[in-house]
Scaffold this motif. Sequence first.
Motif, PDB file in Angstrom:
ATOM      1  N   LEU A  25       0.665  -1.227   0.511  1.00 46.27           N
ATOM      2  CA  LEU A  25       0.025   0.148   0.028  1.00 46.27           C
ATOM      3  C   LEU A  25       1.039   1.748  -0.179  1.00 46.27           C
ATOM      4  CD1 LEU A  25      -3.166   1.412   0.145  1.00 46.27           C
ATOM      5  CD2 LEU A  25      -2.279   1.263   2.971  1.00 46.27           C
ATOM      6  N   LYS A  26       0.357   1.894  -0.612  1.00 45.35           N
ATOM      7  CA  LYS A  26       1.418   3.226  -1.245  1.00 45.35           C
ATOM      8  C   LYS A  26       0.191   4.363  -1.135  1.00 45.35           C
ATOM      9  CE  LYS A  26       6.083   1.019  -0.579  1.00 45.35           C
ATOM     10  NZ  LYS A  26       6.411   1.378   0.407  1.00 45.35           N
ATOM     11  N   ILE A  27       1.066   5.457  -0.174  1.00 43.07           N
ATOM     12  CA  ILE A  27      -0.572   6.952  -0.307  1.00 43.07           C
ATOM     13  C   ILE A  27       0.606   7.922  -0.815  1.00 43.07           C
ATOM     14  CG2 ILE A  27      -1.404   8.115   0.964  1.00 43.07           C
ATOM     15  CD1 ILE A  27      -1.631   6.190   2.923  1.00 43.07           C
ATOM     16  N   VAL A  28       0.202   8.355  -2.038  1.00 43.54           N
ATOM     17  CA  VAL A  28       1.322   9.233  -3.107  1.00 43.54           C
ATOM     18  C   VAL A  28       1.099  10.713  -2.445  1.00 43.54           C
ATOM     19  CG1 VAL A  28       2.710  10.109  -4.983  1.00 43.54           C
ATOM     20  CG2 VAL A  28       2.372   7.524  -4.178  1.00 43.54           C
ATOM     21  N   PRO A  29       1.368  11.996  -1.986  1.00 41.60           N
ATOM     22  CA  PRO A  29       0.681  13.105  -1.881  1.00 41.60           C
ATOM     23  C   PRO A  29       0.650  13.857  -3.036  1.00 41.60           C
ATOM     24  CG  PRO A  29       3.212  13.117  -0.446  1.00 41.60           C
ATOM     25  CD  PRO A  29       3.225  11.875  -1.419  1.00 41.60           C
ATOM     26  N   GLN A  30      -0.536  14.803  -3.090  1.00 35.76           N
ATOM     27  CA  GLN A  30      -1.296  14.795  -4.833  1.00 35.76           C
ATOM     28  C   GLN A  30       0.461  15.589  -5.076  1.00 35.76           C
ATOM     29  OE1 GLN A  30      -3.961  15.211  -5.589  1.00 35.76           O
ATOM     30  NE2 GLN A  30      -3.164  16.135  -7.700  1.00 35.76           N
ATOM     31  N   SER A  31       1.021  16.432  -4.604  1.00 31.62           N
ATOM     32  CA  SER A  31       2.073  16.940  -5.508  1.00 31.62           C
ATOM     33  C   SER A  31       3.177  16.071  -6.252  1.00 31.62           C
ATOM     34  CB  SER A  31       2.532  17.956  -4.733  1.00 31.62           C
ATOM     35  OG  SER A  31       2.479  18.261  -3.753  1.00 31.62           O
ATOM     36  N   ASP A  32       2.945  14.767  -5.649  1.00 26.85           N
ATOM     37  CA  ASP A  32       4.477  13.753  -5.708  1.00 26.85           C
ATOM     38  C   ASP A  32       4.323  12.930  -6.593  1.00 26.85           C
ATOM     39  OD1 ASP A  32       5.574  15.321  -4.090  1.00 26.85           O
ATOM     40  OD2 ASP A  32       5.923  14.076  -2.006  1.00 26.85           O
ATOM     41  N   MET A  33       5.777  12.683  -7.466  1.00 24.03           N
ATOM     42  CA  MET A  33       5.375  11.169  -8.195  1.00 24.03           C
ATOM     43  C   MET A  33       5.704  10.349  -8.008  1.00 24.03           C
ATOM     44  SD  MET A  33       5.559  13.113 -12.101  1.00 24.03           S
ATOM     45  CE  MET A  33       6.268  13.935 -11.892  1.00 24.03           C
ATOM     46  N   TYR A  34       6.014   8.842  -8.130  1.00 18.15           N
ATOM     47  CA  TYR A  34       7.469   8.006  -7.501  1.00 18.15           C
ATOM     48  C   TYR A  34       7.430   7.147  -8.678  1.00 18.15           C
ATOM     49  CZ  TYR A  34       5.710   8.749  -2.255  1.00 18.15           C
ATOM     50  OH  TYR A  34       5.711   9.027  -0.770  1.00 18.15           O
ATOM     51  N   VAL A  35       8.376   6.696  -9.295  1.00 16.69           N
ATOM     52  CA  VAL A  35       8.967   6.582  -9.635  1.00 16.69           C
ATOM     53  C   VAL A  35       9.157   4.370  -9.286  1.00 16.69           C
ATOM     54  CG1 VAL A  35      10.874   5.575 -11.523  1.00 16.69           C
ATOM     55  CG2 VAL A  35       9.817   7.787 -11.080  1.00 16.69           C
ATOM     56  N   VAL A  36       8.367   3.448 -10.262  1.00 17.25           N
ATOM     57  CA  VAL A  36       8.363   2.152  -9.071  1.00 17.25           C
ATOM     58  C   VAL A  36       9.276   0.825 -10.334  1.00 17.25           C
ATOM     59  CG1 VAL A  36       7.419   0.026  -8.596  1.00 17.25           C
ATOM     60  CG2 VAL A  36       6.117   2.174  -8.139  1.00 17.25           C
ATOM     61  N   GLU A  37      10.130   0.397  -9.991  1.00 24.59           N
ATOM     62  CA  GLU A  37      10.860  -0.785 -10.278  1.00 24.59           C
ATOM     63  C   GLU A  37      10.150  -1.803 -10.361  1.00 24.59           C
ATOM     64  OE1 GLU A  37      14.840   1.612 -11.157  1.00 24.59           O
ATOM     65  OE2 GLU A  37      15.050   0.087  -9.908  1.00 24.59           O
ATOM     66  N   GLY A  49      -2.619  10.415  -4.523  1.00 21.70           N
ATOM     67  CA  GLY A  49      -3.114   9.420  -4.025  1.00 21.70           C
ATOM     68  C   GLY A  49      -3.023   7.533  -3.391  1.00 21.70           C
ATOM     69  N   LEU A  50      -4.167   7.253  -3.214  1.00 23.78           N
ATOM     70  CA  LEU A  50      -3.355   5.810  -2.748  1.00 23.78           C
ATOM     71  C   LEU A  50      -3.607   5.016  -3.476  1.00 23.78           C
ATOM     72  CD1 LEU A  50      -4.075   3.327  -0.646  1.00 23.78           C
ATOM     73  CD2 LEU A  50      -6.804   3.141  -0.787  1.00 23.78           C
ATOM     74  N   ASN A  51      -1.822   3.484  -3.779  1.00 28.01           N
ATOM     75  CA  ASN A  51      -1.206   2.704  -5.083  1.00 28.01           C
ATOM     76  C   ASN A  51      -1.656   1.560  -4.266  1.00 28.01           C
ATOM     77  OD1 ASN A  51      -1.278   4.728  -7.950  1.00 28.01           O
ATOM     78  ND2 ASN A  51      -0.993   6.630  -5.789  1.00 28.01           N
ATOM     79  N   PHE A  52      -1.264   0.659  -5.191  1.00 25.38           N
ATOM     80  CA  PHE A  52      -0.849  -0.701  -4.495  1.00 25.38           C
ATOM     81  C   PHE A  52       0.331  -1.026  -5.905  1.00 25.38           C
ATOM     82  CE2 PHE A  52      -5.539   0.738  -3.846  1.00 25.38           C
ATOM     83  CZ  PHE A  52      -5.720  -0.511  -2.167  1.00 25.38           C
ATOM     84  N   ILE A  53       1.080  -2.134  -5.088  1.00 27.10           N
ATOM     85  CA  ILE A  53       2.282  -2.424  -5.704  1.00 27.10           C
ATOM     86  C   ILE A  53       2.296  -3.720  -4.945  1.00 27.10           C
ATOM     87  CG2 ILE A  53       3.330   0.353  -6.261  1.00 27.10           C
ATOM     88  CD1 ILE A  53       5.486  -0.842  -3.734  1.00 27.10           C
ATOM     89  N   ILE A  54       3.330  -5.093  -5.701  1.00 28.03           N
ATOM     90  CA  ILE A  54       3.349  -6.134  -5.389  1.00 28.03           C
ATOM     91  C   ILE A  54       4.375  -5.855  -4.558  1.00 28.03           C
ATOM     92  CG2 ILE A  54       4.139  -8.304  -5.564  1.00 28.03           C
ATOM     93  CD1 ILE A  54       3.673  -7.598  -9.030  1.00 28.03           C
ATOM     94  N   PRO A  55       4.298  -6.468  -2.824  1.00 29.81           N
ATOM     95  CA  PRO A  55       5.377  -5.892  -2.201  1.00 29.81           C
ATOM     96  C   PRO A  55       6.801  -7.128  -2.321  1.00 29.81           C
ATOM     97  CG  PRO A  55       3.037  -6.536  -0.771  1.00 29.81           C
ATOM     98  CD  PRO A  55       2.627  -6.564  -2.639  1.00 29.81           C
ATOM     99  N   PHE A  56       7.925  -6.627  -2.053  1.00 30.79           N
ATOM    100  CA  PHE A  56       9.510  -7.435  -2.108  1.00 30.79           C
ATOM    101  C   PHE A  56       9.387  -7.718  -3.317  1.00 30.79           C
ATOM    102  CE2 PHE A  56       7.100  -9.081   1.779  1.00 30.79           C
ATOM    103  CZ  PHE A  56       7.481  -8.512   2.537  1.00 30.79           C
ATOM    104  N   VAL A  57       9.041  -6.952  -4.677  1.00 32.45           N
ATOM    105  CA  VAL A  57       8.589  -7.662  -6.193  1.00 32.45           C
ATOM    106  C   VAL A  57       8.655  -6.023  -6.827  1.00 32.45           C
ATOM    107  CG1 VAL A  57       7.918  -8.300  -8.459  1.00 32.45           C
ATOM    108  CG2 VAL A  57       7.651  -9.555  -6.309  1.00 32.45           C
TER     109      VAL A  57
END
Length: 310
Positions: A25-37, A49-57
């Motif tokens: 579970l990742k909650i991203v602030p309105q003014s931010d951007m997260y780069v996911v690998e 907003g509220l985002n989901f990723i695969i843990p440990f992956v």
Amino acid sequence: MESITMAALPIALIITAIIVIIQGLKIVPQSDMYVVERLGKYNKVLLGGLNFIIPFVDSVRTKLTTREQMVDIPKQAVITKDNVNISIDGIVFCKVDDAKEATYNIIDFKSAIANLAMTTLRSEIGSMELDNTLSNRESLNSKLQESLGAATQNWGVTITRVEISDISVPIEIEKAMNMQMEAERAKRATLTKAEADKEATIRNAEAFKQSEVLKAEAIERMADALKYEKEKIAEGEKSAMESINQAMKENKDASTFLLAKDSIAAFKALSQSSSVDKMILPYEVANSIGAVSLMGDAFFKGASNAKPNS
């Protein structure tokens, strides 16, 4: 012992599940951007907003902001086209548009922008003279923004504006510029005074010319008035003479009346005179004296003529 182990297993599973959920579970602030690998390779960008990723992956590689950022250009010494050494610094405002390119196409876009701005600034200042550098900051800002914008397009960064904050010149150059400015001001003051004197002279000449024209017009009008007056007087005298001649033709006593009228006017003027050497005689007496005088002259002439004959 087995019962304890069996009881602890569900608790461990629950805790593990909670940890997995929290990691995914990742909650991203309105003014931010997260780069996911995912397993070391780019996967996606998480927005506000509220985002989901695969843990440990999946893992978050970088966190970037969509807000406008400020990059300081350190003060540096540059040489102008006319070989004047000046110090200059500024500020670059930028904004990340593409988080993936800002992460993978450049190591540190802020440091890169600062160094690129310094290099571009040296190049631009080197092609400009000192006076243009000091007076055309807006043009310099536009050129820097254009050059930096073209270079940062591949980094997913937009240059919003560039501001040159300070330009320092050597003290000797500053004194020379102040002296030149004072000379220019004195020159402008002299030119302004000369223009004012010229304008005043022209206005005075125009006023004198207008005055002379008005005087000439007045003299001309006065001459016309006098001419008109004399013409009217002549016409009146002519009309009076014609009337007198007509009256004398129609009445023979008119001339006697006019002579008597003039004589009376002359005697009146003579009587009002302040002279003491005057004697006023009636008209009839004057005629009688004139007749006697004529008779006396005739008598003496006759006597003088008779003597030679005798």
